[in-house]
Write an enzyme that holds these catalytic residues in place. Structure first.
Site, PDB file in Angstrom:
ATOM      1  N   PHE A 133       9.833   0.616 -10.100  1.00  0.00           N
ATOM      2  CA  PHE A 133      11.285  -0.050  -9.884  1.00  0.00           C
ATOM      3  C   PHE A 133      11.719  -0.828 -11.233  1.00  0.00           C
ATOM      4  O   PHE A 133      12.993  -0.790 -11.369  1.00  0.00           O
ATOM      5  CB  PHE A 133      10.974  -1.105  -8.842  1.00  0.00           C
ATOM      6  CG  PHE A 133      12.460  -1.599  -8.334  1.00  0.00           C
ATOM      7  CD1 PHE A 133      13.239  -0.798  -7.487  1.00  0.00           C
ATOM      8  CD2 PHE A 133      12.946  -2.887  -8.806  1.00  0.00           C
ATOM      9  CE1 PHE A 133      14.272  -1.315  -6.877  1.00  0.00           C
ATOM     10  CE2 PHE A 133      14.073  -3.250  -8.369  1.00  0.00           C
ATOM     11  CZ  PHE A 133      14.927  -2.641  -7.251  1.00  0.00           C
ATOM     12  N   ILE A 136       3.488   7.085  -4.364  1.00  0.00           N
ATOM     13  CA  ILE A 136       3.032   7.910  -3.236  1.00  0.00           C
ATOM     14  C   ILE A 136       3.749   7.467  -1.992  1.00  0.00           C
ATOM     15  O   ILE A 136       3.472   6.235  -1.649  1.00  0.00           O
ATOM     16  CB  ILE A 136       1.492   7.852  -3.549  1.00  0.00           C
ATOM     17  CG1 ILE A 136       1.195   8.529  -5.033  1.00  0.00           C
ATOM     18  CG2 ILE A 136       0.709   8.503  -2.567  1.00  0.00           C
ATOM     19  CD1 ILE A 136      -0.146   8.263  -5.546  1.00  0.00           C
ATOM     20  N   ASP A 191       3.582   4.495   4.815  1.00  0.00           N
ATOM     21  CA  ASP A 191       4.305   4.830   6.117  1.00  0.00           C
ATOM     22  C   ASP A 191       5.466   4.436   6.296  1.00  0.00           C
ATOM     23  O   ASP A 191       5.991   4.832   7.401  1.00  0.00           O
ATOM     24  CB  ASP A 191       3.495   3.719   7.120  1.00  0.00           C
ATOM     25  CG  ASP A 191       2.038   3.871   6.910  1.00  0.00           C
ATOM     26  OD1 ASP A 191       1.590   5.261   6.799  1.00  0.00           O
ATOM     27  OD2 ASP A 191       1.019   2.915   7.282  1.00  0.00           O
ATOM     28  N   HIS A 215       9.837   2.704   2.130  1.00  0.00           N
ATOM     29  CA  HIS A 215       9.680   2.030   0.930  1.00  0.00           C
ATOM     30  C   HIS A 215       9.646   3.064  -0.297  1.00  0.00           C
ATOM     31  O   HIS A 215      10.282   2.934  -1.117  1.00  0.00           O
ATOM     32  CB  HIS A 215       8.468   1.172   0.898  1.00  0.00           C
ATOM     33  CG  HIS A 215       8.341   0.417  -0.420  1.00  0.00           C
ATOM     34  ND1 HIS A 215       9.020  -0.676  -0.531  1.00  0.00           N
ATOM     35  CD2 HIS A 215       7.541   0.490  -1.210  1.00  0.00           C
ATOM     36  CE1 HIS A 215       8.758  -1.084  -1.692  1.00  0.00           C
ATOM     37  NE2 HIS A 215       7.805  -0.630  -2.364  1.00  0.00           N
TER      38      HIS A 215
HETATM   39  N1  LIG Z   1       5.312   1.692  -3.949  1.00  0.00           N
HETATM   40  C1  LIG Z   1       5.343   1.862  -5.202  1.00  0.00           C
HETATM   41  C2  LIG Z   1       5.629   0.923  -6.078  1.00  0.00           C
HETATM   42  N2  LIG Z   1       6.109  -0.112  -5.840  1.00  0.00           N
HETATM   43  C3  LIG Z   1       6.385  -1.496  -6.455  1.00  0.00           C
HETATM   44  C4  LIG Z   1       7.844  -1.336  -7.046  1.00  0.00           C
HETATM   45  O1  LIG Z   1       7.845  -0.427  -8.062  1.00  0.00           O
HETATM   46  C5  LIG Z   1       8.143  -2.746  -7.807  1.00  0.00           C
HETATM   47  O2  LIG Z   1       7.222  -3.097  -8.617  1.00  0.00           O
HETATM   48  C6  LIG Z   1       7.991  -4.026  -6.686  1.00  0.00           C
HETATM   49  O3  LIG Z   1       8.807  -3.597  -5.552  1.00  0.00           O
HETATM   50  C7  LIG Z   1       8.618  -5.280  -7.261  1.00  0.00           C
HETATM   51  O4  LIG Z   1      10.092  -5.047  -7.952  1.00  0.00           O
HETATM   52  N3  LIG Z   1       5.763   1.198  -7.537  1.00  0.00           N
HETATM   53  C8  LIG Z   1       5.218   2.399  -8.049  1.00  0.00           C
HETATM   54  O5  LIG Z   1       5.350   2.565  -9.180  1.00  0.00           O
HETATM   55  N4  LIG Z   1       4.682   3.239  -7.195  1.00  0.00           N
HETATM   56  C9  LIG Z   1       4.699   3.252  -5.903  1.00  0.00           C
HETATM   57  O6  LIG Z   1       4.476   3.933  -4.881  1.00  0.00           O
HETATM   58  C1  LIG Z   2       5.904   3.613  -2.024  1.00  0.00           C
HETATM   59  C2  LIG Z   2       5.119   3.515  -0.963  1.00  0.00           C
HETATM   60  O1  LIG Z   2       5.432   4.129  -0.090  1.00  0.00           O
HETATM   61  C3  LIG Z   2       4.198   2.823  -0.502  1.00  0.00           C
HETATM   62  O2  LIG Z   2       3.396   2.084  -1.661  1.00  0.00           O
HETATM   63  C4  LIG Z   2       4.701   1.590   0.429  1.00  0.00           C
HETATM   64  O3  LIG Z   2       3.794   2.015   1.465  1.00  0.00           O
HETATM   65  P1  LIG Z   2       4.095   1.557   3.151  1.00  0.00           P
HETATM   66  O4  LIG Z   2       5.596   2.449   3.193  1.00  0.00           O
HETATM   67  O5  LIG Z   2       3.246   1.926   3.823  1.00  0.00           O
HETATM   68  O6  LIG Z   2       4.515   0.245   2.863  1.00  0.00           O
END
Ligand SMILES: Nc1c(NC[C@H](O)[C@H](O)[C@H](O)CO)[nH]c(=O)[nH]c1=O
Ligand SMILES: CC(=O)[C@@H](O)COP(=O)(O)O
Length: 232
Positions: free
Chosen positions: A131, A156, A159, A162
């Site tokens: 993000f 990745i 569930d 997101h």
């Molecule tokens: N779920 C994943 C994330 N989530 C985190 C967001 O990117 C971000 O850092 C947060 O929401 C704070 O703004 N990031 C990834 O790179 N890969 C993922 O699977």
């Molecule tokens: C990016 C994603 O899907 C993961 O990190 C968040 O998982 P969830 O959807 O199980 O909260």
């Protein structure tokens, strides 16, 4: 084949006698027809340039971008991937899923080394997750210090939805960074359903996507530097 309101559009070779100066060219006439075309034929796309005379020259490429013919008159601009020595790169890497992103980074650094990019010409910038890549890449791009910015991350699926939110933010963030800064920002973000898919893309069955995107960065850096840099 390009579809049109009139049916299929195709380019048909026109039988003409060419004078010696024209011998490297082929003339095509444009025809519209409704009948079904042989699907085994390569699909053509074409650009049209109208010169000083009334003749229309067409430059044809097939679906794969290969030339069906070339003319001396059509300027072709390519980035070189022979050596990237002298070009400067920033790599923005997301720490989230760093088991994967560290390997993407390794692949990218190895490729840069293989293409003679000097270590002092590479800056690696860590951000928490995908993000955060866009805003960071945009700032780096606007600094005018780099020929290209490589954006690395791994999303990745979990569930919930997101996954889609992060993928969309990463994709549009990298795109906007390039468009807003004028510096090529290369998309090196894995978007995987499973961890297995991700491992396959960091040195497993599907190669190392970090290496592949580094090569894209090298090509775009060269294209912009040699052909597309705005005149001062
Ligand atoms: N779920 C994943 C994330 N989530 C985190 C967001 O990117 C971000 O850092 C947060 O929401 C704070 O703004 N990031 C990834 O790179 N890969 C993922 O699977
Ligand atoms: C990016 C994603 O899907 C993961 O990190 C968040 O998982 P969830 O959807 O199980 O909260």
């Amino acid at each position: 084949m390009a579809a049109s309101a009139f049916g299929q559009c195709s380019l048909l070779p026109r039988t003409v006698s060419l004078n010696p100066q024209q011998s490297h060219r082929q003339l095509y006439s444009l025809s519209f027809h409704r009948q079904t075309v042989n699907s085994s034929l390569p699909a053509l796309s074409f650009t049209q340039s109208i010169g000083f005379g009334s003749a229309i020259e067409r430059h044809c490429v097939d679906q794969n971008g290969s030339d069906l013919f070339k003319t001396d008159a059509v300027r072709q601009l390519n980035g070189s991937v022979i050596s990237a020595k002298g070009h400067r790169f920033a790599i923005v890497v997301a720490r989230f899923n760093d088991l994967i992103t560290k390997k993407l980074l390794e692949g990218a650094l190895e490729t840069f080394k293989n293409y003679s990019v000097r270590e002092e010409d590479i800056d690696v910038v860590w951000v928490p997750g995908c993000f955060e890549i866009g805003v960071t890449a945009q700032l780096l791009g606007k600094s005018q210090k780099y020929h290209a910015i490589l954006c690395i991350g791994a999303v990745i699926r979990g569930d919930t939805s997101h996954y889609d939110a992060v993928v969309n933010a990463a994709t549009s963030g990298v795109l906007s960074a390039g468009l807003n800064s004028g510096t090529p920002c290369i998309f090196g973000v894995l978007t995987c359903d499973t961890l297995e898919q991700a491992f396959n893309r960091v040195g497993g069955k599907a190669g190392n996507k970090g290496s592949e995107t580094a090569l894209t960065a090298i090509e775009m850096a060269s294209l912009f530097e040699h052909h597309l840099k705005p005149s001062e």
